[in-house]
Write an enzyme that holds these catalytic residues in place. Sequence first.
Site, PDB file in Angstrom:
ATOM      1  N   GLY A 111       0.820  -1.220   0.000  1.00 37.93           N
ATOM      2  CA  GLY A 111       0.000   0.000   0.000  1.00 37.93           C
ATOM      3  C   GLY A 111       0.847   1.261   0.000  1.00 37.93           C
ATOM      4  N   GLY A 113       2.669   2.337  -2.641  1.00 42.22           N
ATOM      5  CA  GLY A 113       2.830   2.898  -3.983  1.00 42.22           C
ATOM      6  C   GLY A 113       4.026   2.388  -4.758  1.00 42.22           C
ATOM      7  N   SER A 115       4.169   0.132  -7.127  1.00 39.65           N
ATOM      8  CA  SER A 115       3.911  -0.018  -8.564  1.00 39.65           C
ATOM      9  C   SER A 115       3.882   1.343  -9.264  1.00 39.65           C
ATOM     10  CB  SER A 115       2.604  -0.787  -8.818  1.00 39.65           C
ATOM     11  OG  SER A 115       1.536  -0.138  -8.205  1.00 39.65           O
ATOM     12  N   ALA A 116       3.294   2.354  -8.605  1.00 39.86           N
ATOM     13  CA  ALA A 116       3.264   3.692  -9.221  1.00 39.86           C
ATOM     14  C   ALA A 116       4.671   4.263  -9.320  1.00 39.86           C
ATOM     15  CB  ALA A 116       2.379   4.633  -8.407  1.00 39.86           C
ATOM     16  N   ALA A 117       5.482   4.053  -8.265  1.00 37.43           N
ATOM     17  CA  ALA A 117       6.847   4.590  -8.279  1.00 37.43           C
ATOM     18  C   ALA A 117       7.649   3.940  -9.407  1.00 37.43           C
ATOM     19  CB  ALA A 117       7.517   4.359  -6.927  1.00 37.43           C
ATOM     20  N   ASP A 158      -1.603   7.746  -6.499  1.00 36.32           N
ATOM     21  CA  ASP A 158      -0.253   7.181  -6.376  1.00 36.32           C
ATOM     22  C   ASP A 158       0.686   7.784  -7.415  1.00 36.32           C
ATOM     23  OD1 ASP A 158      -1.729   5.552  -4.713  1.00 36.32           O
ATOM     24  OD2 ASP A 158      -0.673   3.722  -5.266  1.00 36.32           O
TER      25      ASP A 158
END
Length: 333
Positions: A111, A113, A115-117, A158
């Site tokens: 939770g 982030g 994947s967004a990073a 995100d």
Amino acid sequence: MQVIASAPGKAILFGEHAVIYGKPAIAVAIDKKARVKIRERIDSKTHVEVPGLGISEYLEPENDVIHEKQINKGILDYISKSLKKVNQLSGLKKQNGMDINVDLEIPIGSGLGSSAAVTVATITALSFYNKLEFKKDEIANYAHQVELDVQGAASPIDTTLSTYGGVIYLSRNSEEITHLPLNWNPSLIIGYTDRESNTRELVESVRIKKESYPSVINPIMDSIEQITDNAREAIVCENAEILGELMNINHGLLDALGVNTPELSRMVYIARKAGAIGSKITGAGGGGSIIAYSPNKIDEVLGELQRVENAFIIKLSSLGVQQEVGRTWKRRI
Ligand code: PMV
């Protein structure tokens, strides 16, 4: 030819799940990053290595391998779709292959982030590698499209945080992003369990609950909206007590939405008992992380959480995505 880009992870303070239904949210970028290095190969293959996750694989973005059931390898989906997106946008024809190396400081499925990073850093690195020089709003937008493509549903929170950094209030229907002042010391601690969270499944479970009990769940979403708006004021006025209390109320409502677990609940209450004035699930829930706010007893809360699960103190990152040249010189985009 080598390019490195890094992007921070994030922690949601208020509004997760409700943000999917157009409600506002508040989140902070954290001092844990994804760093993506791209190097040209002499052949035409694309090889991805994520040493921290034991991943070493060749990618074929055109074949769209989906790893949604393997959380570790799921990171490859984001990289693959990012490659595809940049290729589509730039109309790049067949070129030499690449070695993509990902150094991930953010625990995955927590939770926070990751994947967004990874997506934001990959798109940025690809943009420099191909001399496309995307601007930040383009990077945030393309990264959000990749998240939507992989996850089905995703708010832009995100990808916004990973791109811009700081503390962000995302307005209703994600129409506007407001940067909130960073000059308070938020004393935040993350506790995370090894049980990874699957955002896609959790978002879907909340959707089903909302459809089954609209008259019950819609007011919960409205309450979360009010909490987030009150929290924005509390942040601006640096009112710690109100901020903590609003986190506790928000946690209760996330529990009501069915995204709590025994492990998360245990950490939330351990943190409060050790002196946190606010603690709640952060992110999708169902595993993953809690966030505790403890202006006066940060070490005590950290110590108690570490007795039962993984925990660390987070500092806010005012920086978003950056191109890194070598390891020392950083170029703001
Ligand atoms: O992926 P996570 O755990 O950071 O959760 C994101 C928060 C949600 O509101 C549940 C989903 C979203 O896209 O905003």
